[in-house]
Design an enzyme around this catalytic site. Structure first.
Site, PDB file in Angstrom:
ATOM      1  N   ALA A 187       0.838  -1.206   0.000  1.00  6.58           N
ATOM      2  CA  ALA A 187       0.000   0.000   0.000  1.00  6.58           C
ATOM      3  C   ALA A 187       0.873   1.256   0.000  1.00  6.58           C
ATOM      4  CB  ALA A 187      -0.927  -0.003   1.214  1.00  6.58           C
ATOM      5  N   HIS A 246      -6.536 -17.769   9.559  1.00  6.27           N
ATOM      6  CA  HIS A 246      -6.316 -18.518   8.309  1.00  6.27           C
ATOM      7  C   HIS A 246      -6.388 -20.005   8.625  1.00  6.27           C
ATOM      8  CE1 HIS A 246      -4.528 -19.907   4.600  1.00  6.27           C
ATOM      9  NE2 HIS A 246      -4.537 -18.681   4.125  1.00  6.27           N
ATOM     10  N   ARG A 253     -12.242 -18.298   4.322  1.00  3.00           N
ATOM     11  CA  ARG A 253     -11.366 -18.628   5.454  1.00  3.00           C
ATOM     12  C   ARG A 253     -12.095 -18.739   6.786  1.00  3.00           C
ATOM     13  NH1 ARG A 253      -6.346 -14.854   3.413  1.00  3.00           N
ATOM     14  NH2 ARG A 253      -5.766 -16.281   1.726  1.00  3.00           N
TER      15      ARG A 253
END
Lengths: 653, 249
Positions: free
Chosen positions: A14, A236, A297
């Site tokens: 980013a 996750h 997930r």
């Protein structure tokens, strides 16, 4: 007006995307990073980046990508942003291709795409299994070019401590510390962007890198910035157990055909390969015939938890399941998954091409982050010229990437994080430059006293920390905090445990005042910095835990069994749209829906009315003058822009 | 299984200060690696003599051998410390900072020179802008596989640490940088400035500095064919030499 510039905090995807987009417009950027930016946590992203390029002729489109993203996030994402992101995704992938990312190719030389969780399309472009690394390198190279040209100045081995605010509370610069000399100084900047990544280190061991403490976002929060959706932490489904880190085993392993299973017989002690096919329980495939191993997930992690904890079928009785690739050829695996298979082999000593991997769920990503703004168009896209895009509640202070809160709702889809990081970075560029143009005066023209005061404030805080000589080791105290979080604010959340966790966090906060600054040297001393980071991690733990405690529902990654609406197994989500339609047009016909469906839909509707809202945490000081005083988050809720796709029950089977 | 793990760590307080050795003995724990042990020392910074000392200072980030941060010498071998598994190491485990870079403190060194080499070589793809210009060129899967391997370079420094020609105060760009020049010279757009890169490799510190010891390729944690890259760039440099020679006459 004097020369203006932007201060970029963080050099992951980013931060680098925003830096190059802002520099492209001729605006100078000061890029601040803990480490050389090439070492940022984005390198850990493995599987790929989503974009509906439809190379496989499956009829994929940005609209379907948009729908999958919003549904995956259980409708908590702000939809115009999600839509704009998905519509720009193909362009972003093409741009990365032009910048030299060695994406895998089809036989014809086109970009290749693979499957990922939460979608039925081949939508994920990838570069082996180290896509994040390859993307980061491409952006790092572009930023290096601007560095050579003089438009970007890097300050690596520096830490962001806080924003410099003027009398009106606008951000006009950043206080940063040189991590080698220890020098603290204030830099002038007409906008400051926090592209500082996620906070996995709050949980101690996670898939995150060492620098991912969330400290910069918490500094902004302590200065008054709103923090959104803190309780939404992604677990996750597949990580490799480890002492120092839970290394990620990418979803792409399942995207390429990996199968998750456990022995049908509890406590089966045979080696995996000796367990015959009919004695293996492929529980994701059985329970979710449509999405199979590629459920989102939140669903995957919960199912693994269920199979191990509630059913007692975990491998060797542990919270572990098999992830099996052994039915695929070595050549195929090496070409498409090489990087992650090497990691597994290196750290466990087992070749995953020969033996099923043993994996378990781990803290991975924060959907929540600093609250940021956006300006939508009538068509439901984003006005890219608006200075409001990605601006926090502190004017002039921006946030981007995992540090912000509004793209992934209650659960992020795999391979949408690389996309959202690069998208936000590129998208916000023009708006940030416009913000600079609209300012009445440049930071450069402000009196030096504004900056000196901010510097002095931080010098006093850090010198106070350096004198701390209590009997708690800050690293050991962090381990205790992490243990509380990982034990009680993970996949399954219970209010009684959340209440006791909040108490435990407050006790740790008290003990923080009694830590010892175990290194007193002046040169390259990471300890004072860590003690401040620990304080910030304690504050974030409160934000996450209190947000989780107050949100009495089950949405995405935030699972409270007590508030599960118990969707009937034969329910179809489109029935809900019909139900809403009927309600809006004269009422639901008696007997039209099965009674259990109707009652479920009524519960769903009532729940959404109360909870389809973003959680906003605002720091409330306890009145003390000290920066390190035990204030805490005040939690409020604000509406989500869900105007483009009507919220409905999620279903993946 | 031993009860303890013992370390001998080469420390240095400041760039100017002299190095000294310090020993640590910590309780054995399964699945430890050098970084997890340094973290244990941080939580209880007491040396083998029982004296409380400043925790050892090091740099690390991803802990899975993909960021390139934690390069050190472990038992004499340069490598990523995160993947140095204790069960496979002889004890006492000797940990030292890399020797080819200025030491900042303890195990932290300054690898700025490696990043400067990437600047000199213009190790990037020159593009017109970051707006929508459609897809890039089609690339064959084989070409991609070659480029991908080269592109895995983490600028970790293992290759230059092992290279006898890379002196602390020398000017050799090093195997990693030469290999990056190859990567960008083979890219359809990157090759538009291939000659500029070749010019840099022709100068002092360029390709001629390689002594063909082939140590680099032995220690590269990513298995990058560095010697192949050096040979390829050597070929490009001599081709360029002949080309310019004939152009001049």
């Amino acid at each position: 007006m004097s020369k203006q510039r932007v201060i970029m905090i963080g050099g992951g995807l980013a931060g680098l995307a925003a830096t190059m987009k802002i520099a492209e417009q001729g605006t100078p950027v000061l890029l601040v990073s803990f480490l050389p930016v090439k070492r940022s946590h984005s390198v850990c992203a493995q599987g790929g980046i989503n974009g509906a390029v439809n190379i496989k002729g499956e009829g994929d489109s940005p609209d379907i990508h948009f729908y999958d993203t919003v549904k995956g996030g259980d409708f908590l994402g702000n939809q115009p942003l999600c839509k704009d992101m998905c519509y720009h995704a193909p362009f972003i992938i093409y741009l990365l291709d032009r910048l030299g990312v060695p994406f895998n190719r089809t036989v014809e030389g086109n970009l290749d795409f693979r499957r990922f969780g939460g979608t039925l399309h081949h939508r994920t472009a990838f570069s082996g299994a180290t896509t994040g690394q390859q993307l980061l390198y491409a952006l790092d190279e572009q930023v290096r070019k601007y560095e050579v040209e003089g438009l970007v100045e890097k300050q690596e081995w520096h830490e962001y401590l806080g924003a410099v605010l003027n009398d009106e509370g606008h951000c006009v610069g950043a206080v940063i510390q040189n991590l080698r000399t220890g020098e603290i100084r204030s830099e002038r900047g007409d906008a400051v962007v926090l592209a500082t990544g996620g906070p996995g280190v709050v949980y101690g061991r996670s898939t995150n890198s060492v620098v991912c403490t969330g400290t910069a976002t918490m500094s902004a929060y302590l200065q008054g910035a709103k923090y959104g959706n803190g309780e939404f932490i992604q677990i996750h489904p597949s990580a490799i157990p480890g002492r120092d880190k839970l290394r990620l085993m990418s979803e792409s392993a399942r995207g390429e055909g990996g199968r998750v299973w456990v022995p049908r017989q509890a406590g089966d002690s045979r080696p995996a390969r000796q367990i015959p096919e009919n004695e293996r329980f492929y529980f994701l495939e059985e329970r979710y015939p449509l999405f199979g191993n590629l459920v989102p997930r939140d669903v995957g992690a919960r199912e693994i938890y269920d199979i191990c904890v509630n059913e007692g079928l975990g491998v060797h009785g542990d919270l572990k399941v098999y992830l099996d690739l052994t039915h695929l050829t070595r050549e195929f695996l090496d070409r498409r998954l090489g990087g992650i298979l090497e990691i597994y082999e290196k750290f466990t000593g087992v070749d995953p091409r020969e033996e099923p991997m043993e994996i378990f769920p781990a803290v991975h990503y924060s959907m929540g982050g600093i609250w940021t703004d956006f300006e939508r168009t009538a068509e439901g896209f984003i006005n890219h010229l608006s200075p409001r895009n990605q601006m926090t509640s502190i004017p002039g202070l921006y946030a981007a990437g995992e540090a912000d809160y509004q793209y992934h709702g209650a659960n992020r889809l795999g391979a949408n994080s690389l996309l959202s990081c690069i998208y936000t970075g590129l998208m916000m560029g023009p708006g940030v430059v416009n913000h600079l143009r609209n300012l009445p005066e440049s930071a450069e023209d402000l009196p030096q006293s504004v900056f000196d005061q901010a510097t002095r404030q931080w010098q006093e805080r850090v010198s106070g920390i350096r004198k701390m000589a209590g009997n708690e080791n800050p690293y050991a105290l962090h381990a205790e905090l992490a243990n509380e979080m990982i034990s009680n604010v993970l996949i399954v959340r219970e209010n009684s445990k959340l209440i006791s966790t909040l108490e435990a966090i407050e006790a740790i906060e008290q003990r923080w005042h009694n830590v010892s600054c175990v290194d007193t040297k002046d040169w390259t001393n990471p300890v004072p910095s860590f003690i401040n980071q620990l304080w910030n991690m304690i504050q974030l733990s409160k934000v996450i835990t209190k947000g989780a405690l107050l949100r009495d529902e089950f949405r995405g990654a935030h699972y409270k069994p007590e508030f599960d609406l118990n969707q009937p197994s034969d329910f179809k989500p489109e029935n809900y749209l019909e139900y809403e339609d009927m309600k809006a047009n004269g009422g639901v016909k008696t007997g039209y829906f099965a009674p259990d469906h109707l009652s479920y839909m009524e519960r769903f509707e009532a729940n959404n009315k109360q909870w389809l809202k973003s959680t906003i945490a605002t720091y409330q000081s306890n009145g003390s003058d000290s920066y390190y005083s035990s204030g805490g988050p005040e939690i409020t809720y604000e509406p989500v822009d869900a105007s483009l796709i009507a919220a409905r029950p999620r279903k993946y089977d | 299984m031993p009860d303890t793990i013992s370390f001998k760590i080469k420390r240095q307080d400041t760039p100017e200060g002299g190095p000294y050795w310090e020993e640590f003995v910590i309780p054995y724990q399964k699945n430890s690696n050098v970084i997890s042990c340094l973290m244990d020392i941080q939580k209880n910074p007491v040396n083998a003599k029982g004296r409380e000392v400043a925790p050892v200072v090091w740099e690390s980030n991803c802990l899975e051998e993909v960021c390139g941060t934690c390069t050190m010498r472990v038992n004499g071998q340069v490598r990523q410390a995160c993947s140095a598994l204790i069960d496979r190491l002889e004890q006492p485990i000797i940990v030292e900072p890399m020797s080819k870079f200025p030491v900042v403190r303890d195990l932290i060194v300054d690898r700025t020179r490696m990043f400067d080499a990437l600047k000199k070589l213009q190790a990037w793809v020159p593009v017109d802008g970051y707006y929508d210009l459609g897809p890039g060129e089609r690339i064959s899967p084989n070409h991609q596989q070659t480029a991908y391997k080269l592109s895995e370079c983490m600028t970790c420094g293992c290759c230059v640490e092992a290279c006898p020609q890379y002196a602390k105060d020398g000017d050799f760009l090093g195997p990693a940088a030469v290999s990056q020049a190859r990567l960008f010279n083979m890219h359809p757009t990157g090759k538009n400035i291939a000659d500029e890169r070749i010019d840099v490799l022709t100068q002092k510190g360029g390709i001629a500095s390689c002594g063909n010891a082939q140590n680099c390729v032995e220690v590269c944690p990513k298995g990058i064919p560095l010697t192949e890259s050096i040979a390829e760039m050597g070929r490009q440099v001599s081709q360029h030499f002949w080309k310019t020679l004939f152009r001049a006459t």
